[in-house]
Design a protein around this motif. Structure first.
Motif, PDB file in Angstrom:
ATOM      1  N   ILE A 154       0.839  -1.202   0.000  1.00  0.00           N
ATOM      2  CA  ILE A 154       0.000   0.000   0.000  1.00  0.00           C
ATOM      3  C   ILE A 154       0.873   1.251   0.000  1.00  0.00           C
ATOM      4  N   ALA A 155       1.935   1.226   0.824  1.00  0.00           N
ATOM      5  CA  ALA A 155       2.821   2.391   0.879  1.00  0.00           C
ATOM      6  C   ALA A 155       3.441   2.651  -0.486  1.00  0.00           C
ATOM      7  N   LEU A 156       3.852   1.577  -1.177  1.00  0.00           N
ATOM      8  CA  LEU A 156       4.526   1.763  -2.465  1.00  0.00           C
ATOM      9  C   LEU A 156       3.613   2.421  -3.486  1.00  0.00           C
ATOM     10  N   TRP A 157       2.290   2.174  -3.378  1.00  0.00           N
ATOM     11  CA  TRP A 157       1.376   2.717  -4.376  1.00  0.00           C
ATOM     12  C   TRP A 157       0.767   4.062  -3.956  1.00  0.00           C
ATOM     13  N   THR A 158       1.007   4.490  -2.700  1.00  0.00           N
ATOM     14  CA  THR A 158       0.406   5.752  -2.254  1.00  0.00           C
ATOM     15  C   THR A 158       1.213   6.930  -2.793  1.00  0.00           C
ATOM     16  N   PRO A 159       0.571   7.884  -3.441  1.00  0.00           N
ATOM     17  CA  PRO A 159       1.335   9.032  -3.949  1.00  0.00           C
ATOM     18  C   PRO A 159       1.898   9.835  -2.773  1.00  0.00           C
ATOM     19  N   SER A 160       3.074  10.368  -2.938  1.00  0.00           N
ATOM     20  CA  SER A 160       3.665  11.119  -1.831  1.00  0.00           C
ATOM     21  C   SER A 160       4.659  12.138  -2.355  1.00  0.00           C
ATOM     22  N   GLY A 161       5.109  12.989  -1.455  1.00  0.00           N
ATOM     23  CA  GLY A 161       6.062  14.020  -1.814  1.00  0.00           C
ATOM     24  C   GLY A 161       7.461  13.494  -2.064  1.00  0.00           C
ATOM     25  N   PHE A 162       7.680  12.202  -1.718  1.00  0.00           N
ATOM     26  CA  PHE A 162       9.036  11.666  -1.886  1.00  0.00           C
ATOM     27  C   PHE A 162       9.320  11.251  -3.327  1.00  0.00           C
ATOM     28  N   MET A 163       8.252  11.185  -4.157  1.00  0.00           N
ATOM     29  CA  MET A 163       8.449  10.685  -5.506  1.00  0.00           C
ATOM     30  C   MET A 163       9.423  11.573  -6.266  1.00  0.00           C
ATOM     31  N   VAL A 164      10.338  10.931  -6.976  1.00  0.00           N
ATOM     32  CA  VAL A 164      11.295  11.681  -7.783  1.00  0.00           C
ATOM     33  C   VAL A 164      10.620  12.016  -9.102  1.00  0.00           C
ATOM     34  N   ARG A 165      10.593  13.323  -9.414  1.00  0.00           N
ATOM     35  CA  ARG A 165       9.820  13.724 -10.592  1.00  0.00           C
ATOM     36  C   ARG A 165      10.582  13.504 -11.896  1.00  0.00           C
ATOM     37  N   VAL A 166      11.919  13.355 -11.760  1.00  0.00           N
ATOM     38  CA  VAL A 166      12.725  13.176 -12.972  1.00  0.00           C
ATOM     39  C   VAL A 166      12.374  11.845 -13.619  1.00  0.00           C
ATOM     40  N   LYS A 167      12.217  11.853 -14.923  1.00  0.00           N
ATOM     41  CA  LYS A 167      11.866  10.622 -15.636  1.00  0.00           C
ATOM     42  C   LYS A 167      13.054   9.661 -15.593  1.00  0.00           C
ATOM     43  N   GLN A 168      12.796   8.429 -15.130  1.00  0.00           N
ATOM     44  CA  GLN A 168      13.876   7.443 -15.054  1.00  0.00           C
ATOM     45  C   GLN A 168      14.010   6.723 -16.394  1.00  0.00           C
ATOM     46  N   PRO A 169      15.247   6.449 -16.823  1.00  0.00           N
ATOM     47  CA  PRO A 169      15.398   5.661 -18.049  1.00  0.00           C
ATOM     48  C   PRO A 169      14.856   4.259 -17.823  1.00  0.00           C
ATOM     49  N   ARG A 170      14.281   3.678 -18.849  1.00  0.00           N
ATOM     50  CA  ARG A 170      13.777   2.309 -18.726  1.00  0.00           C
ATOM     51  C   ARG A 170      14.942   1.340 -18.605  1.00  0.00           C
ATOM     52  N   ASP A 171      14.724   0.270 -17.839  1.00  0.00           N
ATOM     53  CA  ASP A 171      15.773  -0.733 -17.679  1.00  0.00           C
ATOM     54  C   ASP A 171      15.220  -2.053 -18.195  1.00  0.00           C
ATOM     55  N   TRP A 172      15.546  -2.394 -19.462  1.00  0.00           N
ATOM     56  CA  TRP A 172      14.949  -3.606 -20.044  1.00  0.00           C
ATOM     57  C   TRP A 172      15.451  -4.859 -19.350  1.00  0.00           C
ATOM     58  N   ARG A 173      16.680  -4.795 -18.805  1.00  0.00           N
ATOM     59  CA  ARG A 173      17.222  -5.993 -18.156  1.00  0.00           C
ATOM     60  C   ARG A 173      16.364  -6.348 -16.940  1.00  0.00           C
ATOM     61  N   PHE A 174      16.014  -5.289 -16.168  1.00  0.00           N
ATOM     62  CA  PHE A 174      15.138  -5.528 -15.021  1.00  0.00           C
ATOM     63  C   PHE A 174      13.806  -6.094 -15.490  1.00  0.00           C
ATOM     64  N   ALA A 175      13.242  -5.474 -16.530  1.00  0.00           N
ATOM     65  CA  ALA A 175      11.906  -5.871 -16.974  1.00  0.00           C
ATOM     66  C   ALA A 175      11.897  -7.342 -17.374  1.00  0.00           C
ATOM     67  N   VAL A 176      12.917  -7.775 -18.155  1.00  0.00           N
ATOM     68  CA  VAL A 176      12.948  -9.163 -18.614  1.00  0.00           C
ATOM     69  C   VAL A 176      13.081 -10.103 -17.425  1.00  0.00           C
ATOM     70  N   SER A 177      14.045  -9.800 -16.546  1.00  0.00           N
ATOM     71  CA  SER A 177      14.323 -10.771 -15.486  1.00  0.00           C
ATOM     72  C   SER A 177      13.168 -10.862 -14.501  1.00  0.00           C
ATOM     73  N   ALA A 178      12.647  -9.710 -14.064  1.00  0.00           N
ATOM     74  CA  ALA A 178      11.571  -9.769 -13.067  1.00  0.00           C
ATOM     75  C   ALA A 178      10.308 -10.376 -13.672  1.00  0.00           C
ATOM     76  N   SER A 179      10.034 -10.107 -14.958  1.00  0.00           N
ATOM     77  CA  SER A 179       8.831 -10.708 -15.545  1.00  0.00           C
ATOM     78  C   SER A 179       8.996 -12.211 -15.654  1.00  0.00           C
ATOM     79  N   ALA A 180      10.232 -12.668 -15.955  1.00  0.00           N
ATOM     80  CA  ALA A 180      10.444 -14.118 -16.036  1.00  0.00           C
ATOM     81  C   ALA A 180      10.186 -14.764 -14.680  1.00  0.00           C
ATOM     82  N   PHE A 181      10.705 -14.130 -13.604  1.00  0.00           N
ATOM     83  CA  PHE A 181      10.423 -14.658 -12.263  1.00  0.00           C
ATOM     84  C   PHE A 181       8.926 -14.655 -12.003  1.00  0.00           C
TER      85      PHE A 181
END
Lengths: 498, 127
Positions: free
Chosen positions: A445-472
């Motif tokens: 719940i905390a991870l999905w709650t909007p808050s002032g701590f969010m970094v507004r800078v757009k993060q580059p996508r990380d395809w390596r993370f996406a592939v590995s975590a989706s496989a798991f």
């Protein structure tokens, strides 16, 4: 005489990983070492998958003699469908954890040390496979020490004072555990005069039939059990784990928490099944201790996780409770209970790395904040990481259709056979499910709650993370939806062990 | 009483090994000084080697190297425990080397080898 081709796979897997590790010493760039480590562990995973299918369809278990020295002198590997499946899970888990944690490893570890980090990962995987396949208890001890050393090096790969302190704690506790295991192995050798598991089994059966050496055998079983319990962080030996697993770089945490803890347990179960046989272990009352420690571990691990603010340490404490599930299954002392424990080993090997990798990614997108409070809203910056973390958390709680549910169901139905333990086991499962929900749900719940701590800078996508975590994630869903073939495989594999 | 002493004397190596194992184990667990921890670890492992070597030795036989072409097994002691001891020594040497390297790192950083002190310093640093 020519062996069937697939019988070379166990040795080839271990050997490939070790050779790849040595080659990495020649590599200056971390990236090339990473590519080699990833390719080799993926190759080993593919080979193990082929072996699993070959052995499962043939319902076969074979012994591979090293250097053609026959028993009882030579050294042996043994592989059945269950070992092959576990080897697949281990090498696949390592490959995906390396992929998912690559960008963190590139940031956390000094550039000239990166190839050594991947070297240690390869040796660690080789050690895990060797522990799964070996048929010789002294080789088992040697690989326990190899895995201790390489596991310690991947904890300290970040090279901060804090991780070195954690490494020393880990090393000291591991050495105590392997010391006890060593003296157990030596005593077993002195009683029986054998080191190979089948010969040991025959000798012990003789001793049990004649009723001699009962006390020494109890002591040996106890020493082996406590040695492994210390190394796999069973209650009450878990104090070192959160710091070692919580402080390391993402791939290290994923591999250590999800895979390494289990490899020792597999060796222990193999010893208990093939050397002592499960009936003798039951009559020596070792299963009672396993059951009691497992149940307490399930509850204490969750309790500590509830009070933990640091997200990776929370996941590490959750591993303590998951190891408790495994030992509770083993402690039931029946084939069903052991099968449920093995299912838990597989499930946890997929779920925990996924949680660690997703948490690592969330920490990254939130500007390297690690407390749950500061991570509020992180899932909104990277929805994929958020979804996969949520999936893992729900599976840990035991939502139907996810892998964790099957484990709890399996443990509960295995406990029904045993009237003395049924109420304790069912009660512990219920309480620990509630406790799991008490720390995973607030985190989600905390991870999905909007808050002032969010970094507004757009993060580059990380395809390596996406592939590995989706496989798991796919593994977690797969193990939850189509569990029957896997359970059948585990039961057949266990039947071949006796 | 006499029987007791003869048993003790005939099992002197095994008894010594177990006592040393206990000393090593307790010191590895409780000793605050990290160098002493490493020494304790070596005492613990050496005690296991002593135990193994004592078990492999057979009174009145010689080391397992073929002398004067004598091939009968009854001449020699059991060589396998010696092989195991050798493997064990390799393991414990590498563990000690790794442990020493870690301690050296910590000493450079904190200027002490007392583990409790290091833990307090590390905690302070985190805050």
């Amino acid at each position: 005489m020519m062996l069937p081709w697939y019988q070379n796979i166990p040795f080839a897997s271990i050997f490939l990983l070790m050779i790849a590790g040595v080659l990495m010493l020649l590599m200056k760039r971390g990236k090339s070492a990473f590519i080699l480590a990833f390719t080799v562990s993926l190759t080993v995973a593919a080979l193990s998958a082929v072996l699993t299918v070959a052995l499962y369809t043939g319902n076969e278990r074979f012994v591979y003699t090293m250097g053609e020295f026959p028993a009882p002198w030579g050294n042996e590997l043994a592989a059945g469908p269950l070992e092959a499946l576990l080897a697949f899970m281990f090498s696949m888990g390592v490959a995906l954890s390396l992929l998912g944690g690559r960008s963190d490893a590139a940031n956390d570890i000094l550039a000239p040390k990166q190839s050594i980090f991947y070297l240690m990962m390869c040796e660690l995987t080789a050690a895990m496979l060797a522990l799964t396949y070996t048929n010789d208890i002294f080789t088992g001890y040697v690989f326990i020490e190899i895995s201790t050393l390489s596991a310690c090096s991947i904890v300290m790969a970040r090279d901060t004072a804090k991780t070195i302190v954690a490494t020393i704690r880990y090393l000291v506790i591991s050495l105590l555990g392997s010391g006890l295991f060593l003296i157990g192995v030596v005593m077993l050798y002195c009683i029986t005069g054998h080191l190979l598991i089948p010969q040991l089994g025959e000798k012990i059966a003789e001793l049990v039939a004649t009723g001699t050496y009962t006390e020494p055998l109890t002591i040996v079983a106890g020493l082996l059990f406590i040695g492994v319990a210390i190394k796999s962080a069973l209650f009450p030996f878990y104090a070192w784990l959160p710091f070692a697993h919580g402080g390391a770089t993402t791939s290290s945490s994923a591999v250590l928490s999800g895979l390494v803890l289990k490899s020792y347990i597999i060796l222990l179960v193999k010893l208990f099944y093939e050397v002592f046989t499960i009936e003798v272990i039951r009559s020596l009352k070792v299963t009672n201790i396993m059951f009691a420690f497992g149940v307490i571990g399930m509850l204490v691990g969750s309790w500590r996780a509830i009070k933990e603010e640091h997200i990776k340490r929370m996941l590490a404490y959750s591993s303590v409770s998951q190891v408790g599930y495994i030992f509770m299954g083993l402690g039931l002392g029946t084939n069903l209970g052991v099968a449920a424990a093995f299912y838990q080993i597989l499930v946890h090997a997929a779920t925990k790395p996924m949680l660690f990798i997703s948490a690592g990614r969330l920490i990254d997108v939130q500007g390297h904040e690690k407390s749950l409070y500061r991570l509020r809203g992180a899932a909104r910056s990277d929805p994929l990481a958020g979804v996969l973390f949520t999936l893992g958390a729900l599976s840990m709680i035991g939502l139907p259709l996810l892998a964790g549910f099957i484990v709890k169901f399996g443990l509960a139905s295995a406990s029904l056979i045993n009237p003395h333990r049924m109420w304790i086991a069912l009660g512990a499962l219920v309480v620990s499910t509630v406790l799991n929900a008490l720390y995973y749900l607030p985190a989600v719940i905390a991870l999905w709650t909007p808050s002032g701590f969010m970094v507004r800078v757009k993060q580059p996508r990380d395809w390596r993370f996406a592939v590995s975590a989706s496989a798991f994630g796919a593994f977690v869903v797969l193990l939850g939806v189509s569990c029957l073939p896997v359970i059948d495989l585990i039961e057949n594999g266990l039947a071949l062990w006796t | 009483m006499k029987e007791f002493f003869t048993t003790v004397i005939s099992y002197r190596f095994e008894i010594a090994a177990m006592v040393l194992f206990g000393i090593g184990f307790i010191n590895l667990l409780l000793q605050r000084n990290l160098i002493r921890k490493i020494i304790a670890f070596n005492v613990m492992d050496s005690s296991v080697f002593l135990f193994l070597a004592a078990q492999g030795y057979i009174q009145g036989r010689i080391a397992p190297m073929i002398v004067n072409g004598d091939l009968s097994a009854a001449t020699y002691i059991n060589p396998i425990p010696s092989g195991l001891v050798l493997t064990g020594i390799v393991v414990s040497v590498s563990v000690s080397a790794f442990f020493l390297a870690l301690v050296q790192r910590l000493y450079k950083k904190y200027g002490t080898i007392d583990f409790d002190e290091i833990m307090t310093l590390a905690k302070k640093e985190a805050e």
